[in-house]
Design a protein around this motif. Sequence first.
Motif, PDB file in Angstrom:
ATOM      1  N   ILE A 175       5.556   1.245  -6.406  1.00  0.00           N
ATOM      2  CA  ILE A 175       5.710   2.684  -6.208  1.00  0.00           C
ATOM      3  C   ILE A 175       7.186   2.965  -5.960  1.00  0.00           C
ATOM      4  O   ILE A 175       7.769   2.476  -4.983  1.00  0.00           O
ATOM      5  N   GLU A 176       7.783   3.768  -6.837  1.00  0.00           N
ATOM      6  CA  GLU A 176       9.205   4.095  -6.747  1.00  0.00           C
ATOM      7  C   GLU A 176       9.372   5.614  -6.605  1.00  0.00           C
ATOM      8  O   GLU A 176       8.403   6.378  -6.646  1.00  0.00           O
ATOM      9  N   ASN A 177      10.619   6.027  -6.447  1.00  0.00           N
ATOM     10  CA  ASN A 177      10.961   7.449  -6.356  1.00  0.00           C
ATOM     11  C   ASN A 177      10.142   8.158  -5.269  1.00  0.00           C
ATOM     12  O   ASN A 177       9.530   9.198  -5.485  1.00  0.00           O
ATOM     13  N   THR A 178      10.096   7.553  -4.105  1.00  0.00           N
ATOM     14  CA  THR A 178       9.345   8.123  -2.987  1.00  0.00           C
ATOM     15  C   THR A 178      10.235   9.055  -2.169  1.00  0.00           C
ATOM     16  O   THR A 178      11.457   9.073  -2.328  1.00  0.00           O
ATOM     17  N   SER A 179       9.606   9.843  -1.289  1.00  0.00           N
ATOM     18  CA  SER A 179      10.340  10.737  -0.398  1.00  0.00           C
ATOM     19  C   SER A 179       9.776  10.619   1.007  1.00  0.00           C
ATOM     20  O   SER A 179       8.696  10.054   1.225  1.00  0.00           O
ATOM     21  N   ILE A 180      10.492  11.187   1.955  1.00  0.00           N
ATOM     22  CA  ILE A 180      10.111  11.056   3.362  1.00  0.00           C
ATOM     23  C   ILE A 180       8.849  11.835   3.685  1.00  0.00           C
ATOM     24  O   ILE A 180       8.195  11.592   4.704  1.00  0.00           O
ATOM     25  N   LYS A 181       8.440  12.780   2.819  1.00  0.00           N
ATOM     26  CA  LYS A 181       7.242  13.575   3.062  1.00  0.00           C
ATOM     27  C   LYS A 181       5.982  12.935   2.482  1.00  0.00           C
ATOM     28  O   LYS A 181       4.883  13.433   2.717  1.00  0.00           O
ATOM     29  N   GLN A 182       6.110  11.869   1.749  1.00  0.00           N
ATOM     30  CA  GLN A 182       4.972  11.272   1.053  1.00  0.00           C
ATOM     31  C   GLN A 182       4.309  10.177   1.891  1.00  0.00           C
ATOM     32  O   GLN A 182       4.973   9.498   2.686  1.00  0.00           O
ATOM     33  N   THR A 183       3.021  10.032   1.703  1.00  0.00           N
ATOM     34  CA  THR A 183       2.247   8.955   2.328  1.00  0.00           C
ATOM     35  C   THR A 183       1.593   8.114   1.237  1.00  0.00           C
ATOM     36  O   THR A 183       1.399   8.584   0.108  1.00  0.00           O
ATOM     37  N   VAL A 184       1.238   6.892   1.583  1.00  0.00           N
ATOM     38  CA  VAL A 184       0.603   5.955   0.644  1.00  0.00           C
ATOM     39  C   VAL A 184      -0.733   5.538   1.236  1.00  0.00           C
ATOM     40  O   VAL A 184      -0.802   5.115   2.401  1.00  0.00           O
ATOM     41  N   TYR A 185      -1.804   5.641   0.431  1.00  0.00           N
ATOM     42  CA  TYR A 185      -3.151   5.271   0.867  1.00  0.00           C
ATOM     43  C   TYR A 185      -3.692   4.218  -0.098  1.00  0.00           C
ATOM     44  O   TYR A 185      -3.883   4.488  -1.287  1.00  0.00           O
ATOM     45  N   VAL A 186      -3.910   3.005   0.405  1.00  0.00           N
ATOM     46  CA  VAL A 186      -4.398   1.882  -0.395  1.00  0.00           C
ATOM     47  C   VAL A 186      -5.848   1.626   0.013  1.00  0.00           C
ATOM     48  O   VAL A 186      -6.132   1.363   1.191  1.00  0.00           O
ATOM     49  N   TYR A 187      -6.759   1.675  -0.955  1.00  0.00           N
ATOM     50  CA  TYR A 187      -8.184   1.563  -0.636  1.00  0.00           C
ATOM     51  C   TYR A 187      -8.899   0.680  -1.664  1.00  0.00           C
ATOM     52  O   TYR A 187      -8.698   0.808  -2.879  1.00  0.00           O
ATOM     53  N   GLY A 188      -9.741  -0.241  -1.155  1.00  0.00           N
ATOM     54  CA  GLY A 188     -10.646  -1.013  -2.011  1.00  0.00           C
ATOM     55  C   GLY A 188      -9.954  -1.948  -2.976  1.00  0.00           C
ATOM     56  O   GLY A 188     -10.509  -2.228  -4.042  1.00  0.00           O
ATOM     57  N   CYS A 189      -8.772  -2.450  -2.652  1.00  0.00           N
ATOM     58  CA  CYS A 189      -8.055  -3.373  -3.539  1.00  0.00           C
ATOM     59  C   CYS A 189      -8.337  -4.817  -3.122  1.00  0.00           C
ATOM     60  O   CYS A 189      -8.553  -5.110  -1.948  1.00  0.00           O
ATOM     61  N   SER A 190      -8.300  -5.711  -4.118  1.00  0.00           N
ATOM     62  CA  SER A 190      -8.593  -7.126  -3.862  1.00  0.00           C
ATOM     63  C   SER A 190      -7.640  -7.987  -4.678  1.00  0.00           C
ATOM     64  O   SER A 190      -7.506  -7.798  -5.893  1.00  0.00           O
ATOM     65  N   GLY A 191      -6.977  -8.946  -4.004  1.00  0.00           N
ATOM     66  CA  GLY A 191      -6.088  -9.874  -4.693  1.00  0.00           C
ATOM     67  C   GLY A 191      -4.887  -9.213  -5.324  1.00  0.00           C
ATOM     68  O   GLY A 191      -4.435  -9.655  -6.387  1.00  0.00           O
TER      69      GLY A 191
END
Length: 518
Positions: A384-400
């Motif tokens: 994930i690139e080109n992020t900003s201070i107002k953004q959040t990241v939600y990672v769900y249901g990932c494996s390996g």
Amino acid sequence: MTAEIPTLSTLVKRLEVATLKLEEFAKTSAAAAAINRNSIPAASQSGSTSTTNSATAGASAAVATPPRGDKSQKRNGSISSGDSPAVVAFNSIVEGPLARFMQLAQQIGGVVAEQAVQVQNAVQHQLTFLRVASNCTKPDLDSAVFNHLIAPTRQSIQAVTSLKDQNRQSPYFNHLASVSEGIPAMAWIVVDTTPGPYVGDMKEAAQFYSNRVMKEHRDTGKDHVEWAGAFNLLLSELQKYIRQYHPTGVTWNPRGRDVQSYVDDLGGSIPSSTPSASGGAPPAPPPPPPVDASSPSGTGGESMSAVFSQLNVGEGITSGLRKVSKSEMTHKNPALRASSVVKAASGPTGKRFSGEAKKGEPKMELQGNKWIVEYHEDATDLIIENTSIKQTVYVYGCSGCVLQVKGKINALSMDNCKKTAVVVDTTVSSIDIINSKSCQMQILNRSPVCIVDKSDGLQLYLSPQSLDTELLTAKSSEVNVLMQEKEGADFKELCVPEQFKTLIVNGRLVTTPVDHAG
């Protein structure tokens, strides 16, 4: 006349009742007409619409109308001189903390305001319940009439939880989860011992998510921070109210009326949170069909008696068994073993049940200010690139998987992941790891706090710049911290304690981790 001498408190109560009756009798016909103009007839309340309150509050006020004696009706749950101190005190919660909570929820809007309406419904229904309790004797908690009384509150609690489950991808999920964790406190009316500590437990569960709301909007939204504080205050005031007026359960009126007759005088119905257009209660379900005495279910007792009588035969129970000859024994006749093949079923077979939940399509996209990364398997090149201070990241249901987040973001959450590694540069708020197993998290620069909840086997890598990160763990095991004290140095592995010792010191609990020497 009886020989019993009335107590002073009984005489005072009787004098108060007599005074109220005299005042009522002294009213002129003009005053009676004014009351009739300001009240809502019981027959038309279901069809009228109040401009200042919801239909639910109006229906609850109709239930609160005194069935006998006082003919003046209390509109929209308002308080009259005939209400008990417990009802008056509860109404102060409605007009104070609840009103403030509703005001802030309306300012936020959206699903937060929609959920707040259900909270308001639950509190209004509880005000109606407490008014009934102040006028009636205590019924059996397993009786149908008691279940009838608490049904509206139960429906409102379920509606609050359903809104949270239906909006898991909402940017206001922490708001919804906070209310959903705290709203079961309204079920204190069925706790028949000490409901105060029960409400305290629900308040603490709600604070877990309300703290996230405060951290997430600490610098961006004052309304959100005040909203979280208002909901915590609502639960705190409810707990104080219970400790003062209902310390051992709901206080009923030992000299009051029977609940069933009281409900019958009100029309035999307690309206739910969503009344029908006609205003009446939904019709009762039809009675169960009569049991057919000739059916097999009707003779279940006789069948079981026959079974037990056969079991109690004793040694004669084997008298009906046939002796097997050696020619029929498979362990002494190899030919029989060769031919004893169990054939597969020829009929159609049903679908096999899979224990694993069906996963959705892999996704990595930006929705508003929230990056959604979910349902990836064995993907080691996620960036994930080109992020900003107002953004959040939600990672769900990932494996390996391996995910790299570049730049400075607001917050990151990892939920229900297995054997997944995340490398993050900087977060302004927090990193949350929930319901995950055998995962890795590496902080390259800075992050103020890392929260680990219900997770096992986490490896947390800290660079020299992130050694001041606070680590909060709950219901987690096998959590290890690997820290690098300076650039280029090897990582030093430390384990987070899982065993603790608690002592009582000066009336307080002092908890310390257990050190194992050797």
